[in-house]
Design an enzyme around this catalytic site. Structure first.
Site, PDB file in Angstrom:
ATOM      1  N   CYS A 108       5.309  23.026   0.226  1.00 44.71           N
ATOM      2  CA  CYS A 108       6.264  22.976  -0.886  1.00 44.71           C
ATOM      3  C   CYS A 108       6.348  24.298  -1.654  1.00 44.71           C
ATOM      4  CB  CYS A 108       5.913  21.847  -1.844  1.00 44.71           C
ATOM      5  SG  CYS A 108       5.863  20.239  -1.054  1.00 44.71           S
ATOM      6  N   HIS A 135       9.194  23.280  -8.527  1.00 48.19           N
ATOM      7  CA  HIS A 135       9.304  22.452  -7.324  1.00 48.19           C
ATOM      8  C   HIS A 135       9.506  21.005  -7.766  1.00 48.19           C
ATOM      9  CE1 HIS A 135       8.502  20.220  -3.805  1.00 48.19           C
ATOM     10  NE2 HIS A 135       7.293  19.853  -4.163  1.00 48.19           N
ATOM     11  N   ASN A 176      11.866  14.614  -3.169  1.00 55.20           N
ATOM     12  CA  ASN A 176      11.075  15.827  -2.917  1.00 55.20           C
ATOM     13  C   ASN A 176      11.513  16.430  -1.575  1.00 55.20           C
ATOM     14  OD1 ASN A 176       9.104  17.710  -2.272  1.00 55.20           O
ATOM     15  ND2 ASN A 176       7.402  16.458  -2.992  1.00 55.20           N
TER      16      ASN A 176
HETATM   17  N1  ACO Z   1       6.632   0.431  -3.609  1.00 49.98           N
HETATM   18  C1  ACO Z   1       5.935  -0.557  -4.199  1.00 49.98           C
HETATM   19  N2  ACO Z   1       4.603  -0.496  -4.381  1.00 49.98           N
HETATM   20  C2  ACO Z   1       3.956   0.598  -3.931  1.00 49.98           C
HETATM   21  C3  ACO Z   1       4.627   1.642  -3.300  1.00 49.98           C
HETATM   22  C4  ACO Z   1       6.021   1.537  -3.128  1.00 49.98           C
HETATM   23  N3  ACO Z   1       6.766   2.495  -2.543  1.00 49.98           N
HETATM   24  N4  ACO Z   1       3.727   2.587  -2.948  1.00 49.98           N
HETATM   25  C5  ACO Z   1       2.522   2.156  -3.374  1.00 49.98           C
HETATM   26  N5  ACO Z   1       2.670   0.951  -3.956  1.00 49.98           N
HETATM   27  C6  ACO Z   1       1.640   0.107  -4.564  1.00 49.98           C
HETATM   28  C7  ACO Z   1       0.280   0.339  -3.945  1.00 49.98           C
HETATM   29  O1  ACO Z   1       0.124  -0.429  -2.774  1.00 49.98           O
HETATM   30  C8  ACO Z   1      -0.640  -0.106  -5.054  1.00 49.98           C
HETATM   31  O2  ACO Z   1      -0.700  -1.508  -5.052  1.00 49.98           O
HETATM   32  P1  ACO Z   1      -2.116  -2.271  -5.282  1.00 49.98           P
HETATM   33  O3  ACO Z   1      -2.547  -1.841  -6.662  1.00 49.98           O
HETATM   34  O4  ACO Z   1      -1.742  -3.690  -5.159  1.00 49.98           O
HETATM   35  O5  ACO Z   1      -3.010  -1.741  -4.213  1.00 49.98           O
HETATM   36  C9  ACO Z   1       0.112   0.283  -6.325  1.00 49.98           C
HETATM   37  O6  ACO Z   1       1.475   0.472  -5.936  1.00 49.98           O
HETATM   38  C10 ACO Z   1      -0.403   1.553  -6.937  1.00 49.98           C
HETATM   39  O7  ACO Z   1      -0.540   2.540  -5.926  1.00 49.98           O
HETATM   40  P2  ACO Z   1      -1.018   3.978  -6.250  1.00 49.98           P
HETATM   41  O8  ACO Z   1      -0.962   4.811  -5.016  1.00 49.98           O
HETATM   42  O9  ACO Z   1      -2.292   3.892  -7.025  1.00 49.98           O
HETATM   43  O10 ACO Z   1       0.163   4.417  -7.210  1.00 49.98           O
HETATM   44  P3  ACO Z   1       0.176   5.582  -8.271  1.00 49.98           P
HETATM   45  O11 ACO Z   1       0.377   4.983  -9.597  1.00 49.98           O
HETATM   46  O12 ACO Z   1      -0.905   6.570  -8.049  1.00 49.98           O
HETATM   47  O13 ACO Z   1       1.531   6.287  -7.867  1.00 49.98           O
HETATM   48  C11 ACO Z   1       2.374   8.191  -6.661  1.00 49.98           C
HETATM   49  C12 ACO Z   1       1.684   6.838  -6.568  1.00 49.98           C
HETATM   50  C13 ACO Z   1       3.774   7.982  -7.229  1.00 49.98           C
HETATM   51  C14 ACO Z   1       2.473   8.801  -5.286  1.00 49.98           C
HETATM   52  C15 ACO Z   1       1.550   9.058  -7.616  1.00 49.98           C
HETATM   53  O14 ACO Z   1       0.199   9.118  -7.214  1.00 49.98           O
HETATM   54  C16 ACO Z   1       2.091  10.429  -7.702  1.00 49.98           C
HETATM   55  O15 ACO Z   1       3.090  10.651  -8.327  1.00 49.98           O
HETATM   56  N6  ACO Z   1       1.417  11.427  -7.082  1.00 49.98           N
HETATM   57  C17 ACO Z   1       1.879  12.748  -7.003  1.00 49.98           C
HETATM   58  C18 ACO Z   1       2.121  13.006  -5.635  1.00 49.98           C
HETATM   59  C19 ACO Z   1       3.495  13.525  -5.335  1.00 49.98           C
HETATM   60  O16 ACO Z   1       4.469  13.433  -6.042  1.00 49.98           O
HETATM   61  N7  ACO Z   1       3.517  14.107  -4.206  1.00 49.98           N
HETATM   62  C20 ACO Z   1       4.664  14.704  -3.708  1.00 49.98           C
HETATM   63  C21 ACO Z   1       4.249  15.590  -2.626  1.00 49.98           C
HETATM   64  S1  ACO Z   1       3.156  16.783  -3.173  1.00 49.98           S
HETATM   65  C22 ACO Z   1       4.025  18.048  -3.720  1.00 49.98           C
HETATM   66  O17 ACO Z   1       5.183  18.128  -3.541  1.00 49.98           O
HETATM   67  C23 ACO Z   1       3.306  19.052  -4.447  1.00 49.98           C
END
Ligand code: ACO
Length: 328
Positions: free
Chosen positions: A115, A255, A285
């Site tokens: 990225c 980004h 993204n």
């Molecule tokens: N739809 C519905 N539920 C979902 C989904 C989905 N698409 N994906 C995960 N869940 C559920 C999980 O199964 C979990 O359920 P559970 O508690 O019953 O096990 C629950 O949601 C929470 O999951 P987490 O992974 O803990 O969710 P979190 O609150 O951490 O959010 C996310 C996930 C959005 C990816 C967050 O960690 C984030 O924003 N991370 C940053 C990463 C990012 O944006 N990366 C992009 C690429 S990196 C870059 O570009 C630099």
């Protein structure tokens, strides 16, 4: 040899025709519009058509940028494609773009910094220009992440989209001076990497390791934490290096990973939303393509104007991160 600086003289972009909303995704994947929107701010993404390659997206964005800059293809010395979804393992996607643009001179190669690729590639072009080796470069960020997503992993597949953006960078006489609003150009670039964090965002395949392409894997919470810290730190580094302060920056073009990451950075830097360009809602993204896509939106709608100080910054797999401070 006269002192030269790099000036961005044109910007263009390309999005595939197919737009997929969160509701569309929820038909095939166990997710909801509410979950995606509340966690990421993403409303929709664009997905490349079957047979539409990263080089097709890149060439379309480059043509758009060349047209905007009023520059013909035969003036181009260097083509850089920042991508982690190349057409093939080799040759470089940049050479496919060169052929598609009908260019038979100069040189072309890919930059792989995930990225952060666009900021890395811009830094490479800037240094080739400042060293006097080239006069004109096309710097492209282009991705087809839809091809490396695990569509059964709802935690990652909802976050990404396909697209491309490009800028034309030209040599201009004179050094870039932070204090002179008339000296448009790249003031400085700042690149970083820390390979200890490779395993929080990676693709589980490759020619040497598995002889497969692999799929994207991510530890979301860890990426989130590093993203906010590194993006805030590199923004401060860039302004400090130029004897400026964050208050001098008119526009932050980060980004586009996730609205919550960008809000976290804005809070840490005490930058209001009125100075931050956000397009992740519409594009999702798009990795290396996200900054030039966002730039094109903000240039087209007139927010970024001549004389404005613009900070481009990114973080990606590696980890890699970096920034470029640009006087428009
Ligand atoms: N739809 C519905 N539920 C979902 C989904 C989905 N698409 N994906 C995960 N869940 C559920 C999980 O199964 C979990 O359920 P559970 O508690 O019953 O096990 C629950 O949601 C929470 O999951 P987490 O992974 O803990 O969710 P979190 O609150 O951490 O959010 C996310 C996930 C959005 C990816 C967050 O960690 C984030 O924003 N991370 C940053 C990463 C990012 O944006 N990366 C992009 C690429 S990196 C870059 O570009 C630099």
């Amino acid at each position: 040899m006269p002192v030269m600086r790099s000036q961005i003289v044109g910007c263009g972009s390309y999005l595939p025709a197919q737009c997929v909303s969160n509701a569309d995704l929820a038909i095939k994947i166990d997710t909801t519009d509410e979950w995606i929107l509340s966690r990421t701010g993403i409303r929709q993404r664009y997905i490349a058509a079957d047979g539409e390659l990263t080089s097709d997206l890149a060439a379309a964005a480059a043509r758009h940028a060349l047209g905007r800059a009023g520059i013909t293809a035969d003036e181009v010395d260097l083509i850089l494609v920042a991508t982690s979804t190349p057409d093939d393992t080799f040759p470089a996607t940049a050479t496919a773009v060169q052929a598609k643009l009908g260019i038979t001179r100069g040189f072309a190669f890919d930059v792989q910094a995930v990225c952060s690729g666009f900021v890395y590639a811009l830094a490479v072009a800037d240094n080739f220009i400042k060293s006097g080796q080239i006069r004109t470069a096309i710097v492209i960020g282009a991705e087809t992440y839809s091809r490396i997503l695990d569509w059964t992993d709802r935690g990652t597949c909802v976050l990404f989209g396909d697209g491309a953006g490009a800028v034309i960078v030209r040599a201009t006489a004179g050094a870039a001076t932070a204090s002179d609003p008339d000296s448009a150009g790249i003031l400085s670039t700042h690149l970083h990497a820390d390979g200890r964090h490779r395993d929080i965002l990676y693709v589980d395949g490759g020619p040497s390791s598995t002889q497969t392409v692999g799929h994207l894997r991510m530890t979301g919470k860890e990426v989130f934490r590093h993203a906010v810290t590194c993006l805030a730190a590199v923004a401060e580094e860039a302004v400090r290096a130029n004897g400026l302060s964050l208050a001098d920056v008119r526009w932050f073009v980060p980004h586009q990973a996730n609205v919550r990451i960008l809000e976290g950075v804005a809070r840490k830097l005490a930058v209001g939303p009125d100075r931050m360009i956000m397009t992740v809602q519409q594009h999702a993204n798009t990795s290396a393509a996200s900054i030039p896509l966002a730039l094109d939106v903000a240039l087209t709608d007139g927010r970024i104007q001549r004389g404005h100080l613009v900070l481009l910054e990114a973080i990606g797999g590696g980890l890699t991160w970096g920034a470029a401070l640009v006087r428009w």
